[in-house]
Design an enzyme around this catalytic site. Structure first.
Site: not given
Ligand SMILES: NC(=O)c1ccc[n+]([C@@H]2O[C@H](COP(=O)([O-])OP(=O)(O)OC[C@H]3O[C@@H](n4cnc5c(N)ncnc54)[C@H](O)[C@@H]3O)[C@@H](O)[C@H]2O)c1
Length: 300
Positions: A151, A165
């Site tokens: 991120s 985070y």
């Molecule tokens: N949404 C944002 O604004 C944003 C910004 C930058 C980075 N990210 C990163 O993007 C990635 C995806 O996040 P997202 O925003 O799609 O959120 P999300 O919650 O929609 O998706 C995350 C997925 O990870 C799964 N998950 C959670 N814990 C887990 C575990 N212990 N083992 C296996 N799977 C697990 C969840 O079930 C879900 O399907 C993350 O690494 C997040 O930090 C998100």
């Protein structure tokens, strides 16, 4: 599968594993990989969502789900064993699963369990992926790439009220950089990339990451979510500040990320000029022994 140097410009028939691929950004990546003709293994801890997603994707290519907890080394080992037993290779390992800490607010109000859960998934999850898969990927002799979904919060500069985070994402960006260097130094057929989800507001399940928090890592002092920690509140605050509130199409974002992998980029992100400006300002401050500007500096 054709490769260009250590790039992977044709993913037809490639084997890809995406953690946290059942929903959100990971699902967009899965869909983009399927469009490219890759065989995709979706590894996710949320079984009902995983099953529904894989059922919905049937007919879009070769895709299967494996219930996996990335924070559990044995679970990731089992995933790697399954992938290599069934396909004999892994060309793309995408360590994407991630959670917020749920602590929010001031760093000194974060509980040890906030750290344990967030670092368990974000940092140990990435480590477990590398430990379980990379030795097998090297041994297979096939070209491959390990992608870390990090991120900009932490990877570029911290959002101070998301300190745990941000720290976890800084850790995995740093780790991925070291990994990429060692892949090259050891003359492996592998490379590594960092993906910074970007390009606008990301309306995903991250805002409700607590749904997957193990009870044994619950907060000792439970509290309602801090104000401003729902997506709707965040979006409204941005709108009130006159900042853009366009949401990102997650499949388009997945296509963008996969294109970055195909092009062999180390950093895959939108708005890298802005990130560069912030990083220059941070470097200037650090070189003077001063506190560098945070992600809230308005430079990004
Ligand atoms: N949404 C944002 O604004 C944003 C910004 C930058 C980075 N990210 C990163 O993007 C990635 C995806 O996040 P997202 O925003 O799609 O959120 P999300 O919650 O929609 O998706 C995350 C997925 O990870 C799964 N998950 C959670 N814990 C887990 C575990 N212990 N083992 C296996 N799977 C697990 C969840 O079930 C879900 O399907 C993350 O690494 C997040 O930090 C998100």
């Amino acid at each position: 599968m054709r490769t260009r140097g250590l790039g992977m410009d044709d993913l037809r028939g490639a084997v890809a594993v995406v953690t946290g691929g059942a929903a959100g950004i990971g699902l967009g990546i899965v869909e983009a990989l399927l469009e490219e003709g890759a065989k995709v293994v979706v590894a996710d801890v949320e079984q009902p969502v995983l099953e529904r997603t894989v059922a919905e994707l049937a007919g879009r290519g070769e895709v299967r789900g494996v219930v996996t907890d990335v924070a559990d080394a044995a679970s990731m080992e089992a995933l790697a064993d399954t992938v290599f037993a069934d396909y004999g290779a892994c060309h793309v390992l995408w360590n994407n699963a991630g959670v917020t800490s749920g602590g929010g607010g001031n760093p000194w109000e974060q509980e040890p369990n906030d750290w344990k859960w967030c670092f368990g998934v974000n940092v140990f999850g990435t480590a477990n992926g590398v430990l379980a898969f990379v030795p097998k990927m090297i041994e297979s002799g096939e070209p491959g790439v390990v992608v870390t979904t990090s991120s900009g919060d932490g990877g570029i500069a911290p959002v101070p009220y998301a300190s745990v985070y941000a720290s976890s994402k800084a850790a995995i960006s740093c780790f991925t950089e070291a990994l990429a260097h060692q892949f090259a130094a050891q003359e492996t057929n592998l490379r590594a990339s960092i993906f910074y989800p970007s390009g606008g507001l990301l309306e995903t399940g991250l805002w409700e990451a607590q749904r997957n928090r193990p009870p044994e890592l619950a907060r000792v002092r439970p509290r309602p979510p801090a104000p401003g920690t729902t997506f709707a509140e965040f979006k409204a605050a941005l709108a009130a500040a006159g900042r853009p509130t366009d949401t990102v199409d997650l499949v388009e974002l997945g296509r963008f990320a996969v294109q970055g992998v195909k092009e062999g980029r180390f950093v895959i992100s939108h708005n890298l000029d802005d990130a560069g400006r912030l990083l220059h300002a941070r470097a200037d401050a650090i070189a003077k022994g001063e506190l560098p500007p945070s992600a809230l500096a308005g430079l990004t």
